[in-house]
Design a protein around this motif. Structure first.
Motif, mmCIF file in Angstrom:
data_model
loop_
_atom_site.group_PDB
_atom_site.id
_atom_site.type_symbol
_atom_site.label_atom_id
_atom_site.label_comp_id
_atom_site.label_asym_id
_atom_site.label_seq_id
_atom_site.Cartn_x
_atom_site.Cartn_y
_atom_site.Cartn_z
ATOM 1 N N ALA A 14 0.831 -1.205 0.000
ATOM 2 C CA ALA A 14 0.000 0.000 0.000
ATOM 3 C C ALA A 14 0.865 1.255 0.000
ATOM 4 O O ALA A 14 0.579 2.232 -0.702
ATOM 5 N N ALA A 18 1.015 4.277 -2.804
ATOM 6 C CA ALA A 18 0.804 5.672 -2.392
ATOM 7 C C ALA A 18 1.995 6.543 -2.788
ATOM 8 O O ALA A 18 1.821 7.689 -3.211
ATOM 9 N N ALA A 186 -4.070 8.867 -0.266
ATOM 10 C CA ALA A 186 -4.759 8.084 0.765
ATOM 11 C C ALA A 186 -5.657 7.030 0.145
ATOM 12 O O ALA A 186 -5.719 5.877 0.606
ATOM 13 N N LEU A 187 -6.368 7.409 -0.938
ATOM 14 C CA LEU A 187 -7.251 6.451 -1.609
ATOM 15 C C LEU A 187 -6.442 5.325 -2.246
ATOM 16 O O LEU A 187 -6.826 4.150 -2.162
ATOM 17 N N SER A 188 -5.307 5.676 -2.870
ATOM 18 C CA SER A 188 -4.456 4.646 -3.477
ATOM 19 C C SER A 188 -3.919 3.700 -2.418
ATOM 20 O O SER A 188 -3.856 2.480 -2.622
ATOM 21 N N ARG A 189 -3.524 4.277 -1.267
ATOM 22 C CA ARG A 189 -3.024 3.441 -0.178
ATOM 23 C C ARG A 189 -4.109 2.481 0.322
ATOM 24 O O ARG A 189 -3.851 1.299 0.565
ATOM 25 N N GLN A 190 -5.331 3.002 0.440
ATOM 26 C CA GLN A 190 -6.427 2.173 0.932
ATOM 27 C C GLN A 190 -6.748 1.052 -0.051
ATOM 28 O O GLN A 190 -6.936 -0.108 0.337
ATOM 29 N N ARG A 191 -6.817 1.390 -1.338
ATOM 30 C CA ARG A 191 -7.132 0.369 -2.340
ATOM 31 C C ARG A 191 -6.020 -0.663 -2.456
ATOM 32 O O ARG A 191 -6.292 -1.862 -2.610
ATOM 33 N N ALA A 193 -3.952 -1.510 -0.057
ATOM 34 C CA ALA A 193 -4.014 -2.341 1.151
ATOM 35 C C ALA A 193 -5.136 -3.366 1.037
ATOM 36 O O ALA A 193 -4.968 -4.532 1.426
ATOM 37 N N THR A 194 -6.272 -2.945 0.482
ATOM 38 C CA THR A 194 -7.390 -3.880 0.309
ATOM 39 C C THR A 194 -7.021 -4.991 -0.660
ATOM 40 O O THR A 194 -7.287 -6.178 -0.410
ATOM 41 N N THR A 197 -4.524 -7.297 0.981
ATOM 42 C CA THR A 197 -5.198 -8.139 1.968
ATOM 43 C C THR A 197 -5.966 -9.261 1.283
ATOM 44 O O THR A 197 -5.943 -10.421 1.718
#
Length: 377
Positions: A14, A18, A186-191, A193-194, A197
């Motif tokens: 992630a 980012a 932040a959105l790139s990091r979240q996606r 990470a998802t 995962t």
């Protein structure tokens, strides 16, 4: 349950996504600041020339901000921390000096380059900081501009409207880029990470299914070995008093017990499996010393089998006494078994499969048998 390495891998993936997204926004911000400063600000300053109140201050301020922008841009693109507070303070000093030196006639002309350019350099100086700091810096810039408007006597409604529109037009876009870049990262990091995962969960599910399949195969193998001995005993084809039959029974029981121990949730599975084999040997009347030094690192089941299988087989064949030693470090695990030598097959504990990751040594000299398995990174 996800392991710590899986979680760390997801976080790193992630963070990498980012960083790539943020780097693109940095390039855009630095390019706009320098190109605007060079293509629009400099020609206007040179064209105004002596019509400016203090041309040297206006041009000197332009040169200083250009140098600061180049240095800050290079450091920003190399991920080198910027001294944000001193840099922002110096930009504000230049802001005040240029507004004072530009003169009334060029207050709203392109020669007063701080109207359109300085906000982008604020953006570069405060990149990665909270957006509130950029807003505070822009508020100080607005206060400087309005003070200059008043001091230069440009207090007519049209002049005030021009000042307001100039401040809004030159500040809103940098704020939008700053906030948008932060939101996009932040959105790139979240996606990312998802996605990481999800991939980790799929990999864990596949690994669990593979482990279940391998465990089933080993269980069938152990069951067949035990079934053969029990069938022979039931049919009278084997004598329970025969030492070879007893050895076969002990080995089958040891394998079955270790297979059960593999699935136990314990801090050190390898030690748990070896203790299970040692416990079975003790129950069969074999005095055994188990010595452990250090804690084994997390090892895959395949590596643990390679380390434990030869020793488990050696314990099943041992008589009189045995000494089992486990020496562990983060990069190496050595398991040794010493038993009295006796008549019988040579190297009974040699692993059936050897993938090269676990070394196996065996020696006998007529007095003792020594078996060792070793794994290292």
């Amino acid at each position: 349950m996800r392991s710590a390495p899986d979680e760390i891998g997801a976080v790193r993936a992630a963070a990498a996504v980012a960083r790539i997204s943020d780097r693109g926004a940095r390039i855009v911000a630095v390019t706009i600041a320098l190109v605007w400063h060079l293509a629009i600000g400099l020609p206007a300053v040179l064209a105004a020339g002596s019509a400016l109140a203090v041309p040297a201050v206006v041009l000197g301020g332009w040169l200083l901000v250009a140098a600061l922008g180049v240095i800050a841009g290079i450091r920003l693109l190399r991920d080198t921390p910027l001294p944000a507070a001193p840099l922002a303070g110096l930009l504000l000093v230049v802001d005040v000096a240029v507004f004072a030196a530009v003169g009334r006639s060029h207050l709203f002309s392109p020669a007063n380059w701080v109207w359109g350019t300085l906000a982008w350099f604020f953006l570069v100086a405060l990149w990665g900081r909270p957006v509130g700091r950029l807003l505070a810096l822009l508020a100080a810039h607005a206060a400087t501009a309005l003070t200059a408007v008043v001091l230069h006597g440009a207090t007519q409604a049209a002049d005030l409207a021009r000042a307001t529109m100039a401040l809004y037009g030159t500040s809103s876009l940098p704020v939008a880029v700053f906030a948008g870049a932060a939101a996009l990262a932040a959105l790139s990091r979240q996606r990312a990470a998802t996605a990481a995962t999800t991939n980790a969960m799929v990999a864990e599910r596949e690994a669990a299914e593979r482990a279940r399949h391998e465990r089933g195969e080993r269980l069938n193998l152990v069951s067949r070995a035990a079934s053969e001995v029990l069938t022979e005993l039931a049919r009278g084809q084997a004598d329970p008093a025969d030492p070879e039959v007893q050895r076969r029974c002990v080995r089958a029981a040891a394998r079955l017990r270790r297979l059960i121990a593999e699935s136990d949730d314990v801090p050190h599975p390898l030690l748990h499996e070896l203790r299970a084999a040692a416990d079975l040997a003790e129950r069969n009347g074999l005095p055994i010393d188990l010595v452990t030094i250090g804690s084994p690192p997390p090892l895959p089941v395949r590596i643990r089998r390679g380390l434990a299988d030869p020793l488990t087989a050696g314990l099943a064949d041992a008589r009189d006494w045995a000494r089992l030693t486990v020496v562990s470090s983060p990069d190496e695990v050595v398991v040794s078994l010493v038993t009295p030598d006796r008549e019988g097959p040579d190297d009974p504990g040699h692993p059936a499969e050897d993938d090269g990751q676990v070394e196996h040594l065996y020696e006998r000299d007529g007095k003792i048998r020594w078996t060792q398995t070793r794994w290292h990174r």
